[in-house]
Design a protein around this motif. Structure first.
Motif, PDB file in Angstrom:
ATOM      1  N   ALA A  72     188.584 115.379  87.528  1.00 40.96           N
ATOM      2  CA  ALA A  72     187.559 116.258  86.955  1.00 40.96           C
ATOM      3  C   ALA A  72     186.544 115.468  86.129  1.00 40.96           C
ATOM      4  CB  ALA A  72     188.193 117.366  86.121  1.00 40.96           C
ATOM      5  N   GLY A  73     186.292 114.236  86.544  1.00 40.06           N
ATOM      6  CA  GLY A  73     185.298 113.394  85.873  1.00 40.06           C
ATOM      7  C   GLY A  73     185.777 112.744  84.597  1.00 40.06           C
ATOM      8  N   GLU A  74     186.936 113.157  84.093  1.00 38.62           N
ATOM      9  CA  GLU A  74     187.388 112.674  82.791  1.00 38.62           C
ATOM     10  C   GLU A  74     187.799 111.200  82.827  1.00 38.62           C
ATOM     11  OE1 GLU A  74     190.411 115.250  81.333  1.00 38.62           O
ATOM     12  OE2 GLU A  74     189.080 117.001  81.178  1.00 38.62           O
ATOM     13  N   TYR A  75     188.196 110.713  84.009  1.00 43.12           N
ATOM     14  CA  TYR A  75     188.581 109.305  84.084  1.00 43.12           C
ATOM     15  C   TYR A  75     187.374 108.401  83.832  1.00 43.12           C
ATOM     16  CZ  TYR A  75     190.243 104.847  85.838  1.00 43.12           C
ATOM     17  OH  TYR A  75     190.572 103.523  85.942  1.00 43.12           O
ATOM     18  N   LEU A  76     186.218 108.769  84.405  1.00 44.08           N
ATOM     19  CA  LEU A  76     185.021 107.940  84.250  1.00 44.08           C
ATOM     20  C   LEU A  76     184.287 108.226  82.952  1.00 44.08           C
ATOM     21  CD1 LEU A  76     183.520 108.098  87.856  1.00 44.08           C
ATOM     22  CD2 LEU A  76     184.964 106.327  86.865  1.00 44.08           C
ATOM     23  N   TRP A  77     184.195 109.500  82.578  1.00 42.97           N
ATOM     24  CA  TRP A  77     183.439 109.902  81.393  1.00 42.97           C
ATOM     25  C   TRP A  77     184.415 110.172  80.253  1.00 42.97           C
ATOM     26  CZ3 TRP A  77     178.623 108.740  81.251  1.00 42.97           C
ATOM     27  CH2 TRP A  77     177.769 109.284  80.298  1.00 42.97           C
ATOM     28  N   CYS A  78     185.249 109.159  79.993  1.00 46.99           N
ATOM     29  CA  CYS A  78     186.328 109.335  79.021  1.00 46.99           C
ATOM     30  C   CYS A  78     185.782 109.414  77.603  1.00 46.99           C
ATOM     31  CB  CYS A  78     187.338 108.201  79.143  1.00 46.99           C
ATOM     32  SG  CYS A  78     186.611 106.553  79.062  1.00 46.99           S
ATOM     33  N   LYS A  79     186.395 110.252  76.812  1.00 44.58           N
ATOM     34  CA  LYS A  79     186.033 110.401  75.401  1.00 44.58           C
ATOM     35  C   LYS A  79     186.948 109.491  74.583  1.00 44.58           C
ATOM     36  CE  LYS A  79     183.168 113.599  76.627  1.00 44.58           C
ATOM     37  NZ  LYS A  79     183.299 115.013  76.297  1.00 44.58           N
ATOM     38  N   ASP A  80     186.357 108.650  73.751  1.00 45.25           N
ATOM     39  CA  ASP A  80     187.157 107.730  72.956  1.00 45.25           C
ATOM     40  C   ASP A  80     186.643 107.699  71.522  1.00 45.25           C
ATOM     41  OD1 ASP A  80     184.848 106.179  73.114  1.00 45.25           O
ATOM     42  OD2 ASP A  80     185.616 104.960  74.759  1.00 45.25           O
ATOM     43  N   ASP A  81     186.983 106.638  70.800  1.00 54.02           N
ATOM     44  CA  ASP A  81     186.745 106.592  69.358  1.00 54.02           C
ATOM     45  C   ASP A  81     185.272 106.497  68.966  1.00 54.02           C
ATOM     46  OD1 ASP A  81     189.524 106.546  68.774  1.00 54.02           O
ATOM     47  OD2 ASP A  81     189.576 104.443  69.342  1.00 54.02           O
ATOM     48  N   ILE A  82     184.394 106.170  69.893  1.00 59.41           N
ATOM     49  CA  ILE A  82     183.016 105.882  69.480  1.00 59.41           C
ATOM     50  C   ILE A  82     181.991 106.881  70.012  1.00 59.41           C
ATOM     51  CG2 ILE A  82     183.505 103.436  69.270  1.00 59.41           C
ATOM     52  CD1 ILE A  82     182.078 102.981  71.906  1.00 59.41           C
ATOM     53  N   VAL A  83     182.420 107.855  70.811  1.00 63.62           N
ATOM     54  CA  VAL A  83     181.474 108.767  71.454  1.00 63.62           C
ATOM     55  C   VAL A  83     180.630 109.518  70.434  1.00 63.62           C
ATOM     56  CG1 VAL A  83     181.282 110.864  72.827  1.00 63.62           C
ATOM     57  CG2 VAL A  83     182.785 109.030  73.577  1.00 63.62           C
ATOM     58  N   ASP A  84     181.265 110.134  69.451  1.00 64.69           N
ATOM     59  CA  ASP A  84     180.532 110.975  68.494  1.00 64.69           C
ATOM     60  C   ASP A  84     179.561 110.155  67.645  1.00 64.69           C
ATOM     61  OD1 ASP A  84     181.783 113.247  69.410  1.00 64.69           O
ATOM     62  OD2 ASP A  84     183.390 113.163  67.921  1.00 64.69           O
ATOM     63  N   VAL A  85     179.984 108.973  67.221  1.00 64.30           N
ATOM     64  CA  VAL A  85     179.095 108.129  66.432  1.00 64.30           C
ATOM     65  C   VAL A  85     177.923 107.649  67.287  1.00 64.30           C
ATOM     66  CG1 VAL A  85     178.890 105.983  65.127  1.00 64.30           C
ATOM     67  CG2 VAL A  85     180.902 107.429  64.833  1.00 64.30           C
ATOM     68  N   ALA A  86     178.177 107.335  68.545  1.00 64.80           N
ATOM     69  CA  ALA A  86     177.099 106.913  69.439  1.00 64.80           C
ATOM     70  C   ALA A  86     176.046 108.007  69.568  1.00 64.80           C
ATOM     71  CB  ALA A  86     177.663 106.552  70.809  1.00 64.80           C
ATOM     72  N   LYS A  87     176.493 109.261  69.672  1.00 65.91           N
ATOM     73  CA  LYS A  87     175.546 110.383  69.746  1.00 65.91           C
ATOM     74  C   LYS A  87     174.702 110.464  68.476  1.00 65.91           C
ATOM     75  CE  LYS A  87     178.349 113.450  72.634  1.00 65.91           C
ATOM     76  NZ  LYS A  87     179.068 114.754  72.638  1.00 65.91           N
ATOM     77  N   ALA A  88     175.344 110.260  67.333  1.00 58.70           N
ATOM     78  CA  ALA A  88     174.617 110.323  66.059  1.00 58.70           C
ATOM     79  C   ALA A  88     173.599 109.194  65.956  1.00 58.70           C
ATOM     80  CB  ALA A  88     175.609 110.272  64.899  1.00 58.70           C
ATOM     81  N   ILE A  89     174.011 107.983  66.326  1.00 58.58           N
ATOM     82  CA  ILE A  89     173.107 106.831  66.223  1.00 58.58           C
ATOM     83  C   ILE A  89     171.906 106.995  67.151  1.00 58.58           C
ATOM     84  CG2 ILE A  89     172.919 104.349  66.693  1.00 58.58           C
ATOM     85  CD1 ILE A  89     175.735 104.020  65.598  1.00 58.58           C
ATOM     86  N   ALA A  90     172.102 107.648  68.285  1.00 57.93           N
ATOM     87  CA  ALA A  90     171.011 107.849  69.244  1.00 57.93           C
ATOM     88  C   ALA A  90     169.881 108.705  68.668  1.00 57.93           C
ATOM     89  CB  ALA A  90     171.544 108.489  70.519  1.00 57.93           C
ATOM     90  N   LYS A  91     170.153 109.409  67.565  1.00 59.17           N
ATOM     91  CA  LYS A  91     169.149 110.327  67.000  1.00 59.17           C
ATOM     92  C   LYS A  91     168.732 109.981  65.574  1.00 59.17           C
ATOM     93  CE  LYS A  91     171.024 114.205  69.701  1.00 59.17           C
ATOM     94  NZ  LYS A  91     171.659 115.546  69.622  1.00 59.17           N
ATOM     95  N   ILE A  92     169.367 109.009  64.947  1.00 58.83           N
ATOM     96  CA  ILE A  92     169.137 108.781  63.519  1.00 58.83           C
ATOM     97  C   ILE A  92     167.718 108.316  63.226  1.00 58.83           C
ATOM     98  CG2 ILE A  92     171.530 108.258  62.941  1.00 58.83           C
ATOM     99  CD1 ILE A  92     170.710 105.268  63.007  1.00 58.83           C
ATOM    100  N   THR A  93     167.283 108.622  62.007  1.00 59.48           N
ATOM    101  CA  THR A  93     165.998 108.116  61.494  1.00 59.48           C
ATOM    102  C   THR A  93     166.202 107.329  60.205  1.00 59.48           C
ATOM    103  OG1 THR A  93     165.625 110.216  60.343  1.00 59.48           O
ATOM    104  CG2 THR A  93     164.666 109.981  62.554  1.00 59.48           C
ATOM    105  N   THR A  94     167.454 107.164  59.807  1.00 64.38           N
ATOM    106  CA  THR A  94     167.803 106.338  58.656  1.00 64.38           C
ATOM    107  C   THR A  94     168.528 105.099  59.163  1.00 64.38           C
ATOM    108  OG1 THR A  94     168.008 108.229  57.169  1.00 64.38           O
ATOM    109  CG2 THR A  94     169.114 106.200  56.511  1.00 64.38           C
ATOM    110  N   PHE A  95     167.950 103.936  58.893  1.00 63.18           N
ATOM    111  CA  PHE A  95     168.487 102.688  59.418  1.00 63.18           C
ATOM    112  C   PHE A  95     168.892 101.753  58.286  1.00 63.18           C
ATOM    113  CE2 PHE A  95     165.273 103.916  62.685  1.00 63.18           C
ATOM    114  CZ  PHE A  95     166.172 104.242  63.679  1.00 63.18           C
ATOM    115  N   SER A  96     169.762 100.821  58.613  1.00 63.43           N
ATOM    116  CA  SER A  96     170.093  99.768  57.656  1.00 63.43           C
ATOM    117  C   SER A  96     169.149  98.591  57.884  1.00 63.43           C
ATOM    118  CB  SER A  96     171.545  99.312  57.846  1.00 63.43           C
ATOM    119  OG  SER A  96     171.720  98.684  59.098  1.00 63.43           O
ATOM    120  N   SER A  97     168.836  97.905  56.800  1.00 58.92           N
ATOM    121  CA  SER A  97     167.977  96.727  56.923  1.00 58.92           C
ATOM    122  C   SER A  97     168.650  95.660  57.782  1.00 58.92           C
ATOM    123  CB  SER A  97     167.647  96.177  55.534  1.00 58.92           C
ATOM    124  OG  SER A  97     168.835  95.889  54.813  1.00 58.92           O
TER     125      SER A  97
END
Length: 447
Positions: free
Chosen positions: A258-283
């Motif tokens: 059901a696609g889960e083998y290839l599109w596996c959810k792991d420890d970094i998925v949620d943070v990756a989504k957040a970083i893809a949209k952030i407007t606050t960056f570290s120097s």
């Protein structure tokens, strides 16, 4: 102009481009060529690489190893698409972004890298001299990059061609309408024309990069490679169109659980989504982006320009993911390493513990020559087997770029002249490749 002392034989090392009435017919043709190129394993099946493992390969001219998804033949990569888009562009170039906006996406990639570097598993990869492809990881986890995803697995490519991404659920779903669909498959030759005299075979040295096994699961599950096509997009390769149905889509969907083998959810998925949209960056991320991508402007000027555009800057430790760390046990690290295999190389009386990208490139070239067949009449593959008439000199001649065919606007199918004229695709060749050219590289089993 052809030298009068040279014979040129137009050849195919992948199927000749055309439309297929069935996705399974296309898969069967692709696999026929894969087996043909992997001529050595027909004679020596005991050396055939085990599926689901990764080969440790030294990078020619660089430090460290890449971990390539094992295959019978490393010579061809695939990309499946549900639609034809003309110029196939990477995500970072699908919108008309300004230079500052492009740099912001690169800062996000750098922020993602700083996040990944905190993990114990990443540090273990780095300490073992396994190359971590941070841009490739960013691409696989949803950030905008300058690369296209490709794979050495025809099944993986077909999954992405025949299933749809649902952004609301961050998952893939099969087709649901009872109608005939048209999908597309690109085949890309892995050998790259190289101007480097120290690396003449050029495999995985320029635009094509191995992602393979990484500290996080998704790229390895997808047998991932990265094609750095830049703003011009995908301009070389071979393109096929094919018919498929809802039931076909469901079949390939279930093949990968059901696609889960290839599109596996792991420890970094949620943070990756957040970083893809952030407007606050570290120097620190700006400094890293400047080093990795564009040093034409100082870090201070970059920050000043981005501040004026409305972006906020904090220290790295104040980012919400700065304290996320997940140690792994020695047993977990051993389990990762148990999927890594190597081949010894014996040269000049010296035994090397693994092969290099140059030897992989040499093996690929021999496989092209031994696994090729004559091109169909009226079809130009861009490849020729070259034979000197009066000396035992042989080789492969290739054009710099083979431009993929274009489907018809009316129905999206590829109407290849050679096929429409009733010509057939040969399964043999009109010349013999000398036994003396057979490579010796693969004669040592992977361990």
């Amino acid at each position: 102009m052809q030298d009068k002392d040279i014979n040129l034989y137009p050849i195919c090392v992948v199927p000749a481009e055309r439309h297929y009435d069935s996705f399974k017919d296309l898969i069967n043709d692709v696999k026929w060529f894969e087996q043909s190129r992997a001529h050595f394993y027909k004679e020596n099946p005991q050396y055939k690489p085990k599926q689901g493992t990764f080969e440790q390969v030294r990078v020619k001219g660089k430090k460290g190893y890449i971990l390539i998804p094992t295959s019978q033949d490393y010579g061809v990569l695939y990309r499946g698409q549900g639609g034809y888009y003309g110029r196939c562009l990477p995500t970072i170039y699908r919108q008309q972004l300004t230079d500052d906006e492009l740099f912001v996406e690169k800062v996000r990639i750098s922020e993602f890298r700083l996040f990944l570097e905190q993990f114990d598993v990443t540090q273990r990869f780095e300490n073992s001299h396994y190359q971590v492809d941070y841009v490739g990881l960013a691409q696989h986890y949803g950030l905008k990059t300058d690369v296209l995803d490709v794979t050495n697995s025809i099944e993986v490519a077909m999954f992405f061609a025949m299933c749809d991404y649902d952004s609301d659920t961050d998952s893939y779903k099969p087709k649901h309408e009872d109608k005939q669909y048209v999908g597309y498959l690109y085949a890309i030759l892995a050998n790259e024309n190289s101007n480097d005299p120290h690396n003449p075979f050029g495999v995985y040295s320029d635009k094509l990069k191995v992602i393979g096994l990484q500290p996080f699961k998704r790229p390895g599950r997808q047998n991932g490679f990265a094609y750095h096509v830049g703003s011009e997009g995908l301009i070389s390769g071979y393109l096929y169109s094919f018919n498929y149905t809802k039931d076909d889509s469901i079949e390939i969907f279930n093949y990968f659980h059901a696609g889960e083998y290839l599109w596996c959810k792991d420890d970094i998925v949620d943070v990756a989504k957040a970083i893809a949209k952030i407007t606050t960056f570290s120097s620190e991320a700006v400094r890293l982006a400047t080093k990795m991508f564009d040093a034409t402007m100082s870090v201070t000027k970059r920050i000043d320009r981005l501040r004026k555009a409305g972006y906020v800057f904090v220290s790295r430790r104040k980012q919400p993911w700065a304290s996320i760390k997940k140690p792994i046990t020695d047993d977990q690290w051993y389990a990762i390493q148990s999927n890594i295999v190597t081949r010894q190389l014996r040269s000049g009386g010296i035994v090397y513990s693994s092969v290099t990208t140059q030897e992989i490139g040499q093996e690929t070239m021999f496989n092209y020559m031994y696994g090729c067949v004559d091109s169909p009449k009226d079809y130009d593959s861009g490849l020729c087997y070259m034979e000197e008439k009066y000396r035992p000199v042989f080789g492969l001649q290739s054009s710099m770029h083979h431009e993929p065919m274009h489907p018809a606007k009316e129905d999206g199918k590829i109407y290849a002249e050679w096929y429409e004229n009733g010509n057939t695709a040969p399964r043999s060749r009109s010349f013999q490749v000398p036994e003396s050219l057979k490579p010796r590289l693969v004669r040592v089993p992977r361990k």
